[in-house]
Design an enzyme around this catalytic site. Structure first.
Site, PDB file in Angstrom:
ATOM      1  N   SER A 134       0.834  -1.211   0.000  1.00  0.00           N
ATOM      2  CA  SER A 134       0.000   0.000   0.000  1.00  0.00           C
ATOM      3  C   SER A 134       0.866   1.256   0.000  1.00  0.00           C
ATOM      4  O   SER A 134       0.518   2.269  -0.618  1.00  0.00           O
ATOM      5  CB  SER A 134      -0.894   0.014   1.244  1.00  0.00           C
ATOM      6  OG  SER A 134      -1.710  -1.128   1.283  1.00  0.00           O
ATOM      7  N   GLU A 244      -7.320   1.547 -13.896  1.00  0.00           N
ATOM      8  CA  GLU A 244      -7.170   0.202 -13.316  1.00  0.00           C
ATOM      9  C   GLU A 244      -8.283  -0.070 -12.296  1.00  0.00           C
ATOM     10  O   GLU A 244      -8.884  -1.148 -12.273  1.00  0.00           O
ATOM     11  CB  GLU A 244      -5.794   0.092 -12.629  1.00  0.00           C
ATOM     12  CG  GLU A 244      -5.569  -1.254 -11.969  1.00  0.00           C
ATOM     13  CD  GLU A 244      -4.203  -1.375 -11.282  1.00  0.00           C
ATOM     14  OE1 GLU A 244      -3.333  -0.516 -11.490  1.00  0.00           O
ATOM     15  OE2 GLU A 244      -4.037  -2.338 -10.513  1.00  0.00           O
ATOM     16  N   ARG A 270     -33.096 -26.790  -7.745  1.00  0.00           N
ATOM     17  CA  ARG A 270     -32.907 -27.587  -6.516  1.00  0.00           C
ATOM     18  C   ARG A 270     -34.209 -27.683  -5.716  1.00  0.00           C
ATOM     19  O   ARG A 270     -34.792 -26.664  -5.325  1.00  0.00           O
ATOM     20  CB  ARG A 270     -31.817 -26.914  -5.659  1.00  0.00           C
ATOM     21  CG  ARG A 270     -31.601 -27.548  -4.306  1.00  0.00           C
ATOM     22  CD  ARG A 270     -30.903 -28.878  -4.422  1.00  0.00           C
ATOM     23  NE  ARG A 270     -30.507 -29.399  -3.108  1.00  0.00           N
ATOM     24  CZ  ARG A 270     -30.076 -30.631  -2.926  1.00  0.00           C
ATOM     25  NH1 ARG A 270     -29.990 -31.478  -3.951  1.00  0.00           N
ATOM     26  NH2 ARG A 270     -29.728 -31.044  -1.726  1.00  0.00           N
ATOM     27  N   GLY A 342     -24.157 -27.411   0.156  1.00  0.00           N
ATOM     28  CA  GLY A 342     -22.924 -28.203   0.089  1.00  0.00           C
ATOM     29  C   GLY A 342     -22.331 -28.244  -1.307  1.00  0.00           C
ATOM     30  O   GLY A 342     -21.111 -28.289  -1.481  1.00  0.00           O
TER      31      GLY A 342
HETATM   32  C1  FAD Z   1      -3.255 -11.772  -7.238  1.00  0.00           C
HETATM   33  C2  FAD Z   1      -2.553 -10.474  -7.072  1.00  0.00           C
HETATM   34  C3  FAD Z   1      -2.131  -9.773  -8.200  1.00  0.00           C
HETATM   35  C4  FAD Z   1      -1.422  -8.579  -8.054  1.00  0.00           C
HETATM   36  N1  FAD Z   1      -0.923  -7.950  -9.179  1.00  0.00           N
HETATM   37  C5  FAD Z   1      -0.058  -6.918  -9.020  1.00  0.00           C
HETATM   38  C6  FAD Z   1       0.632  -6.355 -10.143  1.00  0.00           C
HETATM   39  O1  FAD Z   1       0.427  -6.767 -11.296  1.00  0.00           O
HETATM   40  N2  FAD Z   1       1.528  -5.354  -9.922  1.00  0.00           N
HETATM   41  C7  FAD Z   1       1.799  -4.866  -8.678  1.00  0.00           C
HETATM   42  O2  FAD Z   1       2.619  -3.974  -8.558  1.00  0.00           O
HETATM   43  N3  FAD Z   1       1.143  -5.366  -7.594  1.00  0.00           N
HETATM   44  C8  FAD Z   1       0.239  -6.375  -7.735  1.00  0.00           C
HETATM   45  N4  FAD Z   1      -0.403  -6.901  -6.636  1.00  0.00           N
HETATM   46  C9  FAD Z   1      -0.124  -6.344  -5.329  1.00  0.00           C
HETATM   47  C10 FAD Z   1      -1.279  -5.545  -4.729  1.00  0.00           C
HETATM   48  O3  FAD Z   1      -1.412  -4.328  -5.383  1.00  0.00           O
HETATM   49  C11 FAD Z   1      -0.961  -5.409  -3.221  1.00  0.00           C
HETATM   50  O4  FAD Z   1      -1.142  -6.690  -2.647  1.00  0.00           O
HETATM   51  C12 FAD Z   1      -1.830  -4.381  -2.545  1.00  0.00           C
HETATM   52  O5  FAD Z   1      -1.515  -3.082  -2.993  1.00  0.00           O
HETATM   53  C13 FAD Z   1      -1.678  -4.419  -1.017  1.00  0.00           C
HETATM   54  O6  FAD Z   1      -0.334  -4.414  -0.637  1.00  0.00           O
HETATM   55  P1  FAD Z   1       0.205  -5.523   0.393  1.00  0.00           P
HETATM   56  O7  FAD Z   1      -0.225  -6.844  -0.105  1.00  0.00           O
HETATM   57  O8  FAD Z   1       1.640  -5.310   0.596  1.00  0.00           O
HETATM   58  O9  FAD Z   1      -0.586  -5.242   1.730  1.00  0.00           O
HETATM   59  P2  FAD Z   1      -0.216  -4.155   2.869  1.00  0.00           P
HETATM   60  O10 FAD Z   1       0.013  -2.828   2.241  1.00  0.00           O
HETATM   61  O11 FAD Z   1       0.848  -4.704   3.745  1.00  0.00           O
HETATM   62  O12 FAD Z   1      -1.582  -4.095   3.672  1.00  0.00           O
HETATM   63  C14 FAD Z   1      -1.980  -5.093   4.596  1.00  0.00           C
HETATM   64  C15 FAD Z   1      -3.279  -4.635   5.272  1.00  0.00           C
HETATM   65  O13 FAD Z   1      -3.055  -3.393   5.954  1.00  0.00           O
HETATM   66  C16 FAD Z   1      -3.968  -2.411   5.494  1.00  0.00           C
HETATM   67  N5  FAD Z   1      -3.302  -1.098   5.429  1.00  0.00           N
HETATM   68  C17 FAD Z   1      -2.112  -0.792   4.872  1.00  0.00           C
HETATM   69  N6  FAD Z   1      -1.853   0.518   4.998  1.00  0.00           N
HETATM   70  C18 FAD Z   1      -2.923   1.053   5.625  1.00  0.00           C
HETATM   71  C19 FAD Z   1      -3.277   2.388   6.022  1.00  0.00           C
HETATM   72  N7  FAD Z   1      -2.485   3.423   5.780  1.00  0.00           N
HETATM   73  N8  FAD Z   1      -4.452   2.567   6.646  1.00  0.00           N
HETATM   74  C20 FAD Z   1      -5.287   1.533   6.894  1.00  0.00           C
HETATM   75  N9  FAD Z   1      -5.013   0.250   6.539  1.00  0.00           N
HETATM   76  C21 FAD Z   1      -3.854   0.028   5.903  1.00  0.00           C
HETATM   77  C22 FAD Z   1      -4.373  -2.862   4.084  1.00  0.00           C
HETATM   78  O14 FAD Z   1      -5.633  -2.322   3.724  1.00  0.00           O
HETATM   79  C23 FAD Z   1      -4.407  -4.374   4.264  1.00  0.00           C
HETATM   80  O15 FAD Z   1      -5.622  -4.761   4.805  1.00  0.00           O
HETATM   81  C24 FAD Z   1      -1.161  -8.056  -6.763  1.00  0.00           C
HETATM   82  C25 FAD Z   1      -1.623  -8.745  -5.636  1.00  0.00           C
HETATM   83  C26 FAD Z   1      -2.293  -9.941  -5.776  1.00  0.00           C
HETATM   84  C27 FAD Z   1      -2.730 -10.659  -4.539  1.00  0.00           C
END
Ligand code: FAD
Length: 381
Positions: A134, A244, A270, A342
């Protein structure tokens, strides 16, 4: 009845994509789900039919900058019932390509857009890292400017198309001390020494799309592969987030609608206690609630889309649409599983996949919490 946003031409695109989905995608979805990806040739087929070029101008092989046609394409793709297919095609056409088209040099556009639009090359956009999701500004992958080239070191995770992409538009720090003002975008091609795919990741859903972990070790990237200007990458990323996120909202609505259609059909078939489930008031009210949620999400998404295509400020409405549509898609697909009892828990019924696929909606492209931050930030400002 067609929504007022869409013209007869858009409805023609809808019909063409729908036929394609019915004939060339739906029958193979189970096979591709089991294989863990859809065939690479599907990019070329989508390119041949003109679908990957809907939002690009003719000079690069597209059919015009028509984002409403692009919206129709993603709505119809969702109807195939395997959200990973649209995710893979979309990561190339709607996420990686636009960065080059909107901000890249003419040389970069000529090199990468025609093969992306024809489906001969696959693109990916790599922002997320193991320690930076994020918080985009905190990415740690660095690119040292060495004059005629950059030396890239770092890693990326969760990258859609990451495994088979021919090029990756990669977010790097060119000025590590400058926070979000030190990010740039580099196009890094497959085969560049120092660039490796570390892993193909196993996922809960979106199984027909590949998701990769990428590593860059002293990777030499030519200077001309810089997208736009150095240290402007954060602004470029934020600008294309609108499209996006709209795509994710459109797909969430269409997928939730599909779940309702499938659940309603199941409820008609069903029989329990001597009557079809569809005769029970509880089931009928459940379906009515699901349909009302989806219709609300559709209205909000179309409103955001209309602002976006008319060139007006749509940041707040797009965040609201993405937030609401993806949240309700989770609820609606969950209820659709429940209506199946189920059988809904069995892998042979596609409804379990709609539920698994929906789960990414509130995480990818900016989580629901981040959407709320965007909305609240605008409100308070
Ligand atoms: C299947 C899949 C495909 C993807 N494809 C791409 C891609 O093509 N390119 C790419 O760059 N990325 C990609 N992503 C990454 C995706 O954009 C990130 O997973 C997403 O932005 C969240 O980042 P993180 O997973 O590091 O979670 P984190 O940022 O670590 O967040 C974890 C939790 O904390 C919360 N949180 C974080 N910061 C805050 C805040 N300031 N306030 C409140 N809550 C907060 C979040 O909402 C979340 O619930 C992909 C992810 C998946 C699972």
């Amino acid at each position: 009845m067609a929504h007022w946003l869409f013209t007869e031409e858009h409805e023609l695109v809808r019909k063409t994509v729908r036929n394609w989905v019915e004939k060339e995608i739906k029958p193979y979805v189970e096979e591709w789900e089991n294989a863990g990806e859809f065939p690479r040739e599907l990019f070329a087929r989508a390119g041949e039919l003109g679908f990957l070029g809907l939002t690009y101008p003719e000079e690069y092989g597209g059919s015009g900058e028509d984002y409403l046609a692009g919206a129709v394409f993603f709505e119809e793709m969702a109807r195939c019932g395997s959200a990973g297919v649209a995710a893979g095609l979309g990561a190339s056409m709607a996420i990686a390509g636009p960065q080059i088209y909107k901000f890249g040099s003419e040389e970069l556009k000529n090199r990468f857009l025609p093969p992306t639009i024809s489906g001969k090359k696959i693109g990916a956009l790599a922002i997320t890292e193991p320690n930076a999701g994020s918080d985009v500004a905190s990415i740690q992958t660095t690119a040292r400017n060495m004059g005629d080239h950059y030396l890239v070191n770092g890693s990326k995770i969760f990258i859609t198309n990451g495994v088979r992409a021919d090029y990756v538009v990669t977010a790097v720090k060119t000025d590590p001390a400058a926070g979000h003002k030190g990010i740039s975008l580099l196009v890094i091609e497959k085969g560049t020494p120092g660039f490796t795919v570390a892993k193909k990741l196993d996922k809960l859903g979106w199984n027909t799309s590949d998701t990769g972990e990428l590593v860059f070790e002293d990777c030499r990237v030519p200077g001309e592969n810089l997208v736009g200007r150095e240290n402007m990458g954060f602004y470029y990323i934020m600008q294309n987030f609108a499209w996006e996120r709209l795509v994710m909202a459109l797909e969430a609505v269409a997928s939730a609608q599909l779940a309702i259609d499938v659940a309603a059909e199941y409820a008609r078939q069903r029989v329990q206690f001597g009557r079809p489930l569809s005769k029970f008031q509880v089931t009928r009210h459940k379906l009515a609630d699901m349909a009302s949620l989806v219709e609300t999400a559709r209205c909000l998404t179309y409103h955001a889309l209309s602002l976006y295509v008319s060139g007006r400020d749509a940041v707040t409405e797009v965040a609201m649409a993405k937030l609401y549509a993806c949240e309700i898609a989770n609820r609606v697909t969950d209820e659709a599983v429940q209506i199946h009892g189920g059988y809904g828990y069995m892998m042979e019924y596609p409804v379990q996949r709609f539920w698994r696929d929906a789960r990414i909606g509130t995480i990818g492209g900016g989580t629901s919490d981040i959407m709320k931050q965007v909305i609240a930030g605008r409100l308070i400002k």
